[in-house]
Design a protein around this motif. Structure first.
Motif, PDB file in Angstrom:
ATOM      1  N   GLN A  57      27.685-116.872 -61.568  1.00  0.00           N
ATOM      2  CA  GLN A  57      28.018-116.790 -60.325  1.00  0.00           C
ATOM      3  C   GLN A  57      27.275-116.936 -59.289  1.00  0.00           C
ATOM      4  O   GLN A  57      25.952-116.655 -59.635  1.00  0.00           O
ATOM      5  CB  GLN A  57      28.748-115.496 -60.133  1.00  0.00           C
ATOM      6  N   LEU A  58      27.233-117.930 -58.508  1.00  0.00           N
ATOM      7  CA  LEU A  58      26.238-118.223 -57.240  1.00  0.00           C
ATOM      8  C   LEU A  58      26.486-117.229 -56.145  1.00  0.00           C
ATOM      9  O   LEU A  58      27.531-117.223 -55.787  1.00  0.00           O
ATOM     10  CB  LEU A  58      26.353-119.609 -56.832  1.00  0.00           C
ATOM     11  N   ASP A  59      25.539-116.343 -56.053  1.00  0.00           N
ATOM     12  CA  ASP A  59      25.855-115.230 -54.945  1.00  0.00           C
ATOM     13  C   ASP A  59      24.580-115.318 -54.020  1.00  0.00           C
ATOM     14  O   ASP A  59      23.414-115.773 -54.184  1.00  0.00           O
ATOM     15  CB  ASP A  59      25.615-114.030 -55.678  1.00  0.00           C
ATOM     16  N   PRO A  60      24.911-114.862 -52.834  1.00  0.00           N
ATOM     17  CA  PRO A  60      23.909-114.609 -51.945  1.00  0.00           C
ATOM     18  C   PRO A  60      23.053-113.458 -52.362  1.00  0.00           C
ATOM     19  O   PRO A  60      23.632-112.389 -52.956  1.00  0.00           O
ATOM     20  CB  PRO A  60      24.841-114.116 -50.672  1.00  0.00           C
ATOM     21  N   ILE A  61      21.724-113.592 -52.067  1.00  0.00           N
ATOM     22  CA  ILE A  61      20.873-112.758 -52.443  1.00  0.00           C
ATOM     23  C   ILE A  61      21.056-111.154 -51.763  1.00  0.00           C
ATOM     24  O   ILE A  61      20.756-110.023 -52.523  1.00  0.00           O
ATOM     25  CB  ILE A  61      19.424-112.985 -52.260  1.00  0.00           C
ATOM     26  N   GLY A  72      18.218-114.784 -47.197  1.00  0.00           N
ATOM     27  CA  GLY A  72      19.049-115.956 -46.879  1.00  0.00           C
ATOM     28  C   GLY A  72      19.212-117.005 -48.107  1.00  0.00           C
ATOM     29  O   GLY A  72      19.961-117.915 -48.054  1.00  0.00           O
ATOM     30  N   SER A  73      18.765-116.777 -49.352  1.00  0.00           N
ATOM     31  CA  SER A  73      18.780-117.715 -50.506  1.00  0.00           C
ATOM     32  C   SER A  73      19.880-117.161 -51.363  1.00  0.00           C
ATOM     33  O   SER A  73      20.310-116.167 -51.203  1.00  0.00           O
ATOM     34  CB  SER A  73      17.221-117.394 -51.074  1.00  0.00           C
ATOM     35  N   SER A  74      20.043-118.010 -52.495  1.00  0.00           N
ATOM     36  CA  SER A  74      21.151-117.937 -53.138  1.00  0.00           C
ATOM     37  C   SER A  74      20.641-117.325 -54.577  1.00  0.00           C
ATOM     38  O   SER A  74      19.609-117.757 -54.913  1.00  0.00           O
ATOM     39  CB  SER A  74      21.840-119.239 -53.569  1.00  0.00           C
TER      40      SER A  74
END
Length: 153
Positions: A57-61, A72-74
């Motif tokens: 899963q790509l999540d917000p940090i 602000g990164s993934s």
């Protein structure tokens, strides 16, 4: 697919004892630990989930408990089936207590995970959904591959 496990020793009466977590599981032939991913095969313990993921899963940090880590990164999140904990309130119980993990898993070697994170623009990889200590052999290899690709692991 199994992989030689570390952090165990042989007991005087032939059982093997896992030294990885505080549970200290003891194994006779063919038995699995509480985590269900460490298993006795012959005279050794093996990791049965090496190279298997219970999902990506790509999540917000900001979803992770990392207050100032690349705001602000993934982050690419992944974990394996199984867990050494038994939390009754676990939101990932279907993954962490999966006994039929072969059907519910994707194969991913360490390099693939690092490259997937990089391709998706994630600055980091989070080993999550369960306690990554149970798959330390795999987790260490993923971290090394991430470092080689410039991704925090």
């Amino acid at each position: 697919m199994t992989h030689s496990a570390r952090y165990w020793h042989k007991m005087p009466k032939g059982q093997l004892k896992c030294d990885l977590c505080p549970r200290g599981c003891r194994f006779s032939e063919g038995q699995r630990g509480f985590c269900y991913v460490r298993k006795r095969e012959g005279e050794a313990l093996v990791l049965t989930t090496y190279g298997q993921s219970a999902g990506f899963q790509l999540d917000p940090i900001e979803k992770k408990p990392l207050n100032h880590f690349y705001p602000g990164s993934s982050v690419l999140s992944f974990g394996t089936p199984g867990c050494n904990l038994g939390c009754k309130f676990c939101q990932n119980w279907d993954l962490s207590k999966a006994k039929e993990f072969e059907r519910a898993s994707d194969h991913a070697n360490a390099k693939d995970i690092a490259l997937m994170a990089k391709a998706q623009g994630a600055k980091s990889v989070a080993m999550t959904y369960n306690d990554p200590v149970i798959y330390i052999e795999y987790a260490a290899e993923v971290a090394k591959a991430c470092r080689e690709e410039g991704v925090k692991g």
